[in-house]
Design a protein around this motif. Structure first.
Motif, PDB file in Angstrom:
ATOM      1  N   PRO A  51      25.894  -1.125   2.109  1.00  0.00           N
ATOM      2  CA  PRO A  51      26.743  -2.256   2.472  1.00  0.00           C
ATOM      3  C   PRO A  51      28.204  -2.007   2.102  1.00  0.00           C
ATOM      4  CG  PRO A  51      24.688  -3.032   1.544  1.00  0.00           C
ATOM      5  CD  PRO A  51      24.726  -1.540   1.340  1.00  0.00           C
ATOM      6  N   HIS A  52      29.100  -2.470   2.940  1.00  0.00           N
ATOM      7  CA  HIS A  52      30.525  -2.141   2.793  1.00  0.00           C
ATOM      8  C   HIS A  52      31.104  -2.538   1.435  1.00  0.00           C
ATOM      9  CE1 HIS A  52      31.221  -6.335   3.866  1.00  0.00           C
ATOM     10  NE2 HIS A  52      32.500  -6.178   3.564  1.00  0.00           N
ATOM     11  N   ALA A  53      30.571  -3.586   0.834  1.00  0.00           N
ATOM     12  CA  ALA A  53      31.104  -4.060  -0.445  1.00  0.00           C
ATOM     13  C   ALA A  53      30.861  -3.064  -1.587  1.00  0.00           C
ATOM     14  CB  ALA A  53      30.493  -5.412  -0.802  1.00  0.00           C
ATOM     15  N   SER A  54      29.873  -2.191  -1.441  1.00  0.00           N
ATOM     16  CA  SER A  54      29.576  -1.224  -2.516  1.00  0.00           C
ATOM     17  C   SER A  54      29.773   0.227  -2.053  1.00  0.00           C
ATOM     18  CB  SER A  54      28.146  -1.431  -3.018  1.00  0.00           C
ATOM     19  OG  SER A  54      27.218  -1.249  -1.970  1.00  0.00           O
ATOM     20  N   ASP A  65      32.081  15.529  -2.579  1.00  0.00           N
ATOM     21  CA  ASP A  65      33.044  16.314  -1.794  1.00  0.00           C
ATOM     22  C   ASP A  65      33.924  15.354  -1.001  1.00  0.00           C
ATOM     23  OD1 ASP A  65      34.483  17.987  -0.124  1.00  0.00           O
ATOM     24  OD2 ASP A  65      32.717  18.792   0.913  1.00  0.00           O
ATOM     25  N   LYS A  66      35.187  15.242  -1.380  1.00  0.00           N
ATOM     26  CA  LYS A  66      36.111  14.293  -0.754  1.00  0.00           C
ATOM     27  C   LYS A  66      36.472  14.685   0.686  1.00  0.00           C
ATOM     28  CE  LYS A  66      36.827  11.828  -4.562  1.00  0.00           C
ATOM     29  NZ  LYS A  66      37.062  10.463  -4.816  1.00  0.00           N
ATOM     30  N   ASP A  67      36.104  15.904   1.104  1.00  0.00           N
ATOM     31  CA  ASP A  67      36.370  16.350   2.473  1.00  0.00           C
ATOM     32  C   ASP A  67      35.142  16.253   3.370  1.00  0.00           C
ATOM     33  OD1 ASP A  67      39.057  17.025   1.894  1.00  0.00           O
ATOM     34  OD2 ASP A  67      38.387  18.918   1.014  1.00  0.00           O
ATOM     35  N   ALA A  68      34.048  15.721   2.859  1.00  0.00           N
ATOM     36  CA  ALA A  68      32.829  15.579   3.660  1.00  0.00           C
ATOM     37  C   ALA A  68      33.101  14.682   4.864  1.00  0.00           C
ATOM     38  CB  ALA A  68      31.717  14.981   2.802  1.00  0.00           C
ATOM     39  N   GLU A  69      32.478  15.009   5.990  1.00  0.00           N
ATOM     40  CA  GLU A  69      32.625  14.161   7.176  1.00  0.00           C
ATOM     41  C   GLU A  69      31.714  12.945   7.016  1.00  0.00           C
ATOM     42  OE1 GLU A  69      31.824  14.072  11.969  1.00  0.00           O
ATOM     43  OE2 GLU A  69      32.064  16.018  10.997  1.00  0.00           O
ATOM     44  N   ILE A  70      32.323  11.771   6.967  1.00  0.00           N
ATOM     45  CA  ILE A  70      31.588  10.523   6.784  1.00  0.00           C
ATOM     46  C   ILE A  70      31.885   9.613   7.966  1.00  0.00           C
ATOM     47  CG2 ILE A  70      31.287   8.491   5.319  1.00  0.00           C
ATOM     48  CD1 ILE A  70      32.126  10.269   2.943  1.00  0.00           C
ATOM     49  N   ASN A  71      30.828   9.230   8.673  1.00  0.00           N
ATOM     50  CA  ASN A  71      30.931   8.347   9.833  1.00  0.00           C
ATOM     51  C   ASN A  71      30.339   6.998   9.465  1.00  0.00           C
ATOM     52  OD1 ASN A  71      31.801  10.367  11.938  1.00  0.00           O
ATOM     53  ND2 ASN A  71      29.972  11.359  11.135  1.00  0.00           N
ATOM     54  N   LEU A  72      31.114   5.944   9.681  1.00  0.00           N
ATOM     55  CA  LEU A  72      30.705   4.589   9.315  1.00  0.00           C
ATOM     56  C   LEU A  72      30.542   3.727  10.553  1.00  0.00           C
ATOM     57  CD1 LEU A  72      33.396   4.094   6.524  1.00  0.00           C
ATOM     58  CD2 LEU A  72      31.039   4.881   6.207  1.00  0.00           C
ATOM     59  N   TYR A  73      29.595   2.801  10.497  1.00  0.00           N
ATOM     60  CA  TYR A  73      29.448   1.821  11.572  1.00  0.00           C
ATOM     61  C   TYR A  73      28.853   0.534  11.030  1.00  0.00           C
ATOM     62  CZ  TYR A  73      24.555   3.396  11.670  1.00  0.00           C
ATOM     63  OH  TYR A  73      23.266   3.721  11.333  1.00  0.00           O
ATOM     64  N   CYS A  74      29.015  -0.535  11.807  1.00  0.00           N
ATOM     65  CA  CYS A  74      28.477  -1.844  11.421  1.00  0.00           C
ATOM     66  C   CYS A  74      28.071  -2.588  12.693  1.00  0.00           C
ATOM     67  CB  CYS A  74      29.490  -2.617  10.585  1.00  0.00           C
ATOM     68  SG  CYS A  74      31.060  -2.917  11.424  1.00  0.00           S
ATOM     69  N   SER A  80      33.102  -1.607   8.973  1.00  0.00           N
ATOM     70  CA  SER A  80      33.245  -0.156   8.825  1.00  0.00           C
ATOM     71  C   SER A  80      34.717   0.225   8.673  1.00  0.00           C
ATOM     72  CB  SER A  80      32.572   0.599   9.976  1.00  0.00           C
ATOM     73  OG  SER A  80      32.948   0.105  11.229  1.00  0.00           O
ATOM     74  N   GLY A  81      35.611  -0.545   9.274  1.00  0.00           N
ATOM     75  CA  GLY A  81      37.048  -0.324   9.076  1.00  0.00           C
ATOM     76  C   GLY A  81      37.470  -0.626   7.643  1.00  0.00           C
ATOM     77  N   ILE A  82      36.921  -1.685   7.079  1.00  0.00           N
ATOM     78  CA  ILE A  82      37.211  -2.034   5.682  1.00  0.00           C
ATOM     79  C   ILE A  82      36.674  -0.939   4.753  1.00  0.00           C
ATOM     80  CG2 ILE A  82      36.645  -3.681   3.828  1.00  0.00           C
ATOM     81  CD1 ILE A  82      36.573  -5.857   6.085  1.00  0.00           C
ATOM     82  N   ALA A  83      35.452  -0.474   5.031  1.00  0.00           N
ATOM     83  CA  ALA A  83      34.848   0.577   4.219  1.00  0.00           C
ATOM     84  C   ALA A  83      35.628   1.888   4.336  1.00  0.00           C
ATOM     85  CB  ALA A  83      33.395   0.788   4.641  1.00  0.00           C
ATOM     86  N   LYS A  84      36.103   2.194   5.531  1.00  0.00           N
ATOM     87  CA  LYS A  84      36.908   3.411   5.748  1.00  0.00           C
ATOM     88  C   LYS A  84      38.167   3.368   4.892  1.00  0.00           C
ATOM     89  CE  LYS A  84      39.282   5.936   9.489  1.00  0.00           C
ATOM     90  NZ  LYS A  84      40.643   5.975   9.008  1.00  0.00           N
ATOM     91  N   SER A  85      38.860   2.251   4.919  1.00  0.00           N
ATOM     92  CA  SER A  85      40.079   2.100   4.112  1.00  0.00           C
ATOM     93  C   SER A  85      39.789   2.263   2.629  1.00  0.00           C
ATOM     94  CB  SER A  85      40.730   0.743   4.369  1.00  0.00           C
ATOM     95  OG  SER A  85      41.181   0.662   5.696  1.00  0.00           O
ATOM     96  N   ALA A  86      38.697   1.692   2.162  1.00  0.00           N
ATOM     97  CA  ALA A  86      38.326   1.785   0.747  1.00  0.00           C
ATOM     98  C   ALA A  86      38.035   3.240   0.365  1.00  0.00           C
ATOM     99  CB  ALA A  86      37.118   0.907   0.456  1.00  0.00           C
ATOM    100  N   LEU A  87      37.323   3.969   1.214  1.00  0.00           N
ATOM    101  CA  LEU A  87      37.018   5.372   0.925  1.00  0.00           C
ATOM    102  C   LEU A  87      38.282   6.228   0.954  1.00  0.00           C
ATOM    103  CD1 LEU A  87      33.637   5.829   2.814  1.00  0.00           C
ATOM    104  CD2 LEU A  87      34.009   5.835   0.335  1.00  0.00           C
ATOM    105  N   GLU A  88      39.174   5.938   1.865  1.00  0.00           N
ATOM    106  CA  GLU A  88      40.433   6.692   1.920  1.00  0.00           C
ATOM    107  C   GLU A  88      41.271   6.436   0.669  1.00  0.00           C
ATOM    108  OE1 GLU A  88      40.949   7.181   6.744  1.00  0.00           O
ATOM    109  OE2 GLU A  88      41.868   5.449   5.770  1.00  0.00           O
TER     110      GLU A  88
END
Length: 110
Positions: A51-54, A65-74, A80-88
């Motif tokens: 879940p995006h909150a965690s 690995d901070k360069d791993a390819e991570i694909n998010l969806y909801c 998934s946009g909120i989660a992307k920003s948090a990971l970045e």
């Protein structure tokens, strides 16, 4: 005493050095950032549910690995946009918002 390398040894060393970066790359990670209830109703087998909150706590634990390819969806692409920003913000460099679960299926011809 100087060690001599055979041509086979040199070929092996050369191939190892050339192929190491390709072998080190892992498969893309696909993460559903919806709720458990949404996931129970409709999901893609094999994809992680976080879940995006965690997202940051769980991804940093599982994928250091901070360069791993991570694909998010909801459901729509918003969470998934909120989660992307948090990971970045956490230092991840290769995170993609794939939009909805339907978009994620379409991107992989599922």
């Amino acid at each position: 005493m100087m060690r001599r390398f055979s041509s086979m040894n040199l070929i092996f060393v050369f191939l190892t050095l050339m192929l190491a970066p390709m072998l080190a790359q892992s498969k893309p990670v696909w993460i559903d950032v919806r709720t458990e209830a949404e996931h129970r109703q409709n999901h893609i087998d094999g994809d992680l549910l976080i879940p995006h909150a965690s997202i940051v706590a769980q991804v940093t634990g599982q994928f250091p690995d901070k360069d791993a390819e991570i694909n998010l969806y909801c459901r729509s692409g918003n969470r998934s946009g909120i989660a992307k920003s948090a990971l970045e913000r956490a230092g991840y460099t290769n995170v993609k918002n794939k939009g909805s679960i339907a978009d994620a299926r379409k991107a992989r011809d599922l």
